[in-house]
Motif scaffolding. Structure first.
Motif, mmCIF file in Angstrom:
data_model
loop_
_atom_site.group_PDB
_atom_site.id
_atom_site.type_symbol
_atom_site.label_atom_id
_atom_site.label_comp_id
_atom_site.label_asym_id
_atom_site.label_seq_id
_atom_site.Cartn_x
_atom_site.Cartn_y
_atom_site.Cartn_z
ATOM 1 N N ALA A 39 -4.692 -6.817 34.531
ATOM 2 C CA ALA A 39 -4.521 -8.229 34.873
ATOM 3 C C ALA A 39 -5.069 -8.506 36.268
ATOM 4 N N THR A 40 -4.806 -7.610 37.206
ATOM 5 C CA THR A 40 -5.295 -7.781 38.566
ATOM 6 C C THR A 40 -6.818 -7.737 38.603
ATOM 7 N N MET A 41 -7.400 -6.795 37.878
ATOM 8 C CA MET A 41 -8.859 -6.687 37.847
ATOM 9 C C MET A 41 -9.479 -7.933 37.213
ATOM 10 N N GLN A 42 -8.834 -8.446 36.158
ATOM 11 C CA GLN A 42 -9.355 -9.643 35.500
ATOM 12 C C GLN A 42 -9.283 -10.841 36.449
ATOM 13 N N GLN A 43 -8.194 -10.955 37.212
ATOM 14 C CA GLN A 43 -8.073 -12.049 38.172
ATOM 15 C C GLN A 43 -9.153 -11.945 39.242
ATOM 16 N N GLN A 44 -9.431 -10.728 39.713
ATOM 17 C CA GLN A 44 -10.469 -10.547 40.725
ATOM 18 C C GLN A 44 -11.833 -10.905 40.161
ATOM 19 N N HIS A 45 -12.082 -10.526 38.910
ATOM 20 C CA HIS A 45 -13.366 -10.843 38.271
ATOM 21 C C HIS A 45 -13.532 -12.350 38.142
ATOM 22 N N MET A 46 -12.456 -13.039 37.738
ATOM 23 C CA MET A 46 -12.528 -14.488 37.596
ATOM 24 C C MET A 46 -12.751 -15.146 38.959
ATOM 25 N N ALA A 47 -12.092 -14.636 39.983
ATOM 26 C CA ALA A 47 -12.269 -15.192 41.331
ATOM 27 C C ALA A 47 -13.693 -14.973 41.810
ATOM 28 N N ALA A 49 -16.350 -14.721 39.942
ATOM 29 C CA ALA A 49 -17.217 -15.636 39.197
ATOM 30 C C ALA A 49 -17.126 -17.042 39.781
ATOM 31 N N ARG A 50 -15.902 -17.472 40.141
ATOM 32 C CA ARG A 50 -15.745 -18.787 40.757
ATOM 33 C C ARG A 50 -16.475 -18.859 42.092
ATOM 34 N N ASN A 51 -16.396 -17.793 42.868
ATOM 35 C CA ASN A 51 -17.074 -17.775 44.168
ATOM 36 C C ASN A 51 -18.584 -17.823 44.003
ATOM 37 N N ARG A 52 -19.107 -17.116 42.998
ATOM 38 C CA ARG A 52 -20.554 -17.159 42.758
ATOM 39 C C ARG A 52 -20.998 -18.562 42.358
ATOM 40 N N ARG A 53 -20.206 -19.222 41.496
ATOM 41 C CA ARG A 53 -20.548 -20.591 41.098
ATOM 42 C C ARG A 53 -20.500 -21.533 42.297
ATOM 43 N N LEU A 54 -19.494 -21.354 43.141
ATOM 44 C CA LEU A 54 -19.386 -22.201 44.327
ATOM 45 C C LEU A 54 -20.569 -21.972 45.266
ATOM 46 N N ALA A 55 -20.968 -20.735 45.451
ATOM 47 C CA ALA A 55 -22.117 -20.434 46.306
ATOM 48 C C ALA A 55 -23.384 -21.060 45.733
ATOM 49 N N GLN A 56 -23.527 -21.002 44.413
ATOM 50 C CA GLN A 56 -24.700 -21.607 43.774
ATOM 51 C C GLN A 56 -24.698 -23.119 43.969
ATOM 52 N N GLN A 57 -23.524 -23.745 43.831
ATOM 53 C CA GLN A 57 -23.425 -25.185 44.044
ATOM 54 C C GLN A 57 -23.769 -25.534 45.487
ATOM 55 N N MET A 58 -23.297 -24.745 46.425
ATOM 56 C CA MET A 58 -23.602 -25.001 47.834
ATOM 57 C C MET A 58 -25.096 -24.880 48.097
ATOM 58 N N GLU A 59 -25.743 -23.876 47.519
ATOM 59 C CA GLU A 59 -27.190 -23.702 47.716
ATOM 60 C C GLU A 59 -27.962 -24.895 47.200
ATOM 61 N N ASN A 60 -27.468 -25.511 46.145
ATOM 62 C CA ASN A 60 -28.189 -26.622 45.525
ATOM 63 C C ASN A 60 -27.948 -27.959 46.216
ATOM 64 N N ARG A 61 -27.051 -28.031 47.160
ATOM 65 C CA ARG A 61 -26.792 -29.279 47.872
ATOM 66 C C ARG A 61 -27.953 -29.578 48.820
ATOM 67 N N PRO A 62 -28.391 -30.813 48.811
ATOM 68 C CA PRO A 62 -29.523 -31.175 49.679
ATOM 69 C C PRO A 62 -29.247 -30.919 51.159
ATOM 70 N N SER A 63 -28.026 -31.183 51.608
ATOM 71 C CA SER A 63 -27.732 -30.994 53.033
ATOM 72 C C SER A 63 -27.817 -29.519 53.415
ATOM 73 N N VAL A 64 -27.381 -28.647 52.523
ATOM 74 C CA VAL A 64 -27.439 -27.211 52.811
ATOM 75 C C VAL A 64 -28.892 -26.745 52.786
ATOM 76 N N GLN A 65 -29.680 -27.222 51.821
ATOM 77 C CA GLN A 65 -31.094 -26.841 51.754
ATOM 78 C C GLN A 65 -31.832 -27.304 53.001
ATOM 79 N N ALA A 66 -31.521 -28.497 53.468
ATOM 80 C CA ALA A 66 -32.179 -29.005 54.676
ATOM 81 C C ALA A 66 -31.816 -28.150 55.879
ATOM 82 N N ALA A 67 -30.554 -27.772 55.976
ATOM 83 C CA ALA A 67 -30.125 -26.933 57.104
ATOM 84 C C ALA A 67 -30.802 -25.564 57.046
ATOM 85 N N LEU A 68 -30.932 -25.003 55.847
ATOM 86 C CA LEU A 68 -31.594 -23.696 55.719
ATOM 87 C C LEU A 68 -33.074 -23.795 56.073
#
Length: 83
Positions: A39-47, A49-68
């Motif tokens: 259960a702990t490993m599954q929770q870490q895996h889900m977390a 995956a959520r962090n990867r999706r959040l990072a991908q969303q941040m990369e796709n934001r125009p303000s973040v792309q402009a700053a980079l």
């Protein structure tokens, strides 16, 4: 069969730890079960995956792309000044 005796049995205490404290210590030192580990490993895996999706969303934001892009331009300028 003999009749139950009315004599008291006296046991000497072999430890200074109360039963409550002994069982509390046993629960604290209890090894995690396989299902808890899974259960702990599954929770870490889900977390993760959520962090990867959040990072991908941040990369796709125009303000973040402009700053980079701004950062890359400034680093490129700093490299040309050094040479």
């Amino acid at each position: 069969m003999s009749a139950p005796s009315s004599q008291k049995v006296v046991l000497k205490s072999t430890t200074k730890v109360s039963l409550n404290q002994r069982f509390t210590n046993m629960l604290k030192n209890k090894q995690p079960t396989v299902s808890n580990i899974r259960a702990t490993m599954q929770q870490q895996h889900m977390a993760s995956a959520r962090n990867r999706r959040l990072a991908q969303q941040m990369e796709n934001r125009p303000s973040v792309q402009a700053a980079l892009q701004h950062k890359q331009v400034r680093e490129g300028m700093a490299c040309t000044k050094m040479t």
